[in-house]
Design a protein around this motif. Structure first.
Motif, short mmCIF file in Angstrom:
data_model
loop_
_atom_site.label_atom_id
_atom_site.label_comp_id
_atom_site.label_asym_id
_atom_site.label_seq_id
_atom_site.Cartn_x
_atom_site.Cartn_y
_atom_site.Cartn_z
N PRO A 76 18.53 -33.17 0.33
CA PRO A 76 18.40 -34.07 1.47
C PRO A 76 19.56 -33.90 2.45
N MET A 77 19.28 -34.20 3.72
CA MET A 77 20.33 -34.13 4.74
C MET A 77 20.37 -35.48 5.46
N THR A 78 20.75 -36.51 4.73
CA THR A 78 20.88 -37.84 5.31
C THR A 78 22.36 -38.18 5.46
N ALA A 79 22.63 -39.26 6.19
CA ALA A 79 24.03 -39.64 6.42
C ALA A 79 24.73 -39.96 5.10
N GLU A 80 23.96 -40.44 4.10
CA GLU A 80 24.56 -40.85 2.82
C GLU A 80 24.73 -39.68 1.86
N ASN A 81 23.84 -38.69 1.98
CA ASN A 81 23.85 -37.59 1.01
C ASN A 81 23.39 -36.32 1.70
N TYR A 82 24.29 -35.41 1.90
CA TYR A 82 23.93 -34.16 2.57
C TYR A 82 24.75 -33.00 2.03
N VAL A 83 24.29 -31.81 2.32
CA VAL A 83 25.03 -30.61 1.94
C VAL A 83 26.13 -30.42 2.97
N SER A 84 27.37 -30.47 2.53
CA SER A 84 28.47 -30.43 3.49
C SER A 84 29.02 -29.02 3.69
N GLU A 85 29.07 -28.25 2.61
CA GLU A 85 29.66 -26.92 2.73
C GLU A 85 28.91 -25.92 1.86
N PRO A 105 24.92 -34.21 8.73
CA PRO A 105 23.57 -34.78 8.76
C PRO A 105 22.81 -34.36 10.02
N MET A 106 23.54 -34.05 11.09
CA MET A 106 22.89 -33.60 12.32
C MET A 106 22.34 -32.18 12.22
N SER A 107 22.68 -31.48 11.14
CA SER A 107 22.10 -30.13 10.96
C SER A 107 20.61 -30.20 10.68
N GLY A 108 20.16 -31.33 10.13
CA GLY A 108 18.74 -31.47 9.84
C GLY A 108 18.32 -30.75 8.57
#
Lengths: 151, 107
Positions: A76-85, A105-108
């Motif tokens: 998932p790419m939400t503000a709470e849980n996303y792939v950061s790196e 999170p703006m990467s979608g």
């Protein structure tokens, strides 16, 4: 032993006009341990689960100087849980580092594509880090035909 | 480095769409591994960082190593919720920064 490790690859630049000769002057396999070190530094020693990571690479790369690579993380790419790196390393290059992608999170979607250089047949290892501190990994073997582009 | 980057992204999108962005920067990406005809190492000179922002907020960035092929190409996604401007930057080893902007209308 040096001459054993010399590799020469002919490559055509994007314009087709530029002809480049690449000579790697270190044994290709030396980077495998360095690659492992780089991954350990990235994960802080945590074990990465072998899941969620998809790597698109040709099975055989005739021209090691420009090999298309696409990485996608099924998370998932939400503000709470996303792939950061996402770290990409090449086990058989003179230096293991390829790239580190930073997502938000703006990467979608946690997806990126680029073109990479590969000195020889080797594994490409991808490690993803989530904002929650989880790690996922995947790898893919690419066969590189040296000087295979009509050189 | 008078060369201009190439950008490909939609001019319009719907709110909440995940769009695809393609960028290409003409650059030799000298790896620092090659030698000239006198056997001297040609110094490394690459684009080592790329960033993409939308309305001033980070969308995507990448740290690049010499294993990135010449004319670094990057494709990635962005989720757009409002109209605005994408700003892209490429940072060279010599410290110079090239930037480019592209507007998108989100309806």
């Amino acid at each position: 032993m040096r001459q054993l490790s010399r590799r020469a690859a002919l490559a055509f630049g994007a314009g087709g006009a530029a002809l480049t000769i690449v000579g790697w002057d270190r044994p290709a396999f030396a980077a495998a341990k360095e690659a492992a070190d780089e991954i350990a530094k990235f994960t802080g020693g945590k074990t990465a689960a072998k899941a969620k990571v998809s790597i698109e690479l040709p099975e055989i790369a005739e021209n090691g100087n420009t090999v298309p690579l696409a990485v996608s993380i099924d998370a998932p790419m939400t503000a709470e849980n996303y792939v950061s790196e996402v770290l990409v390393v090449a086990e058989g290059n003179p230096n293991p580092g390829v790239a580190t992608f930073h997502f938000s999170p703006m990467s979608g979607k946690a997806e990126a594509s680029t073109r990479i250089r590969l000195a020889t047949t080797q594994n490409i290892v991808v490690v993803a880090k989530t904002s929650k501190g989880e790690f996922f990994t995947g790898q893919k073997l690419v066969k590189v035909t040296i000087g295979g582009c009509g050189g | 480095m008078a060369e201009k980057p190439r950008l490909k992204l939609p001019k319009e999108a719907k709110k909440g769409d995940v769009i695809e962005i393609k960028t290409l920067m003409p650059h030799i990406m000298e790896s620092g591994q090659r030698k000239d005809k006198d056997g001297k190492t040609i110094p490394r000179k690459i684009i080592n960082k790329f960033t993409a922002e939308f309305n001033g907020k980070p969308v995507f960035s990448a740290n690049l190593d010499p294993a990135i092929a010449a004319n670094p190409y990057l494709q990635f996604s962005a989720k757009v919720e409002e109209s605005g401007t994408f700003k892209f930057t490429w940072t060279d080893d010599d410290g110079s920064v090239i930037s480019a902007e592209e507007k998108i209308t989100v309806g």
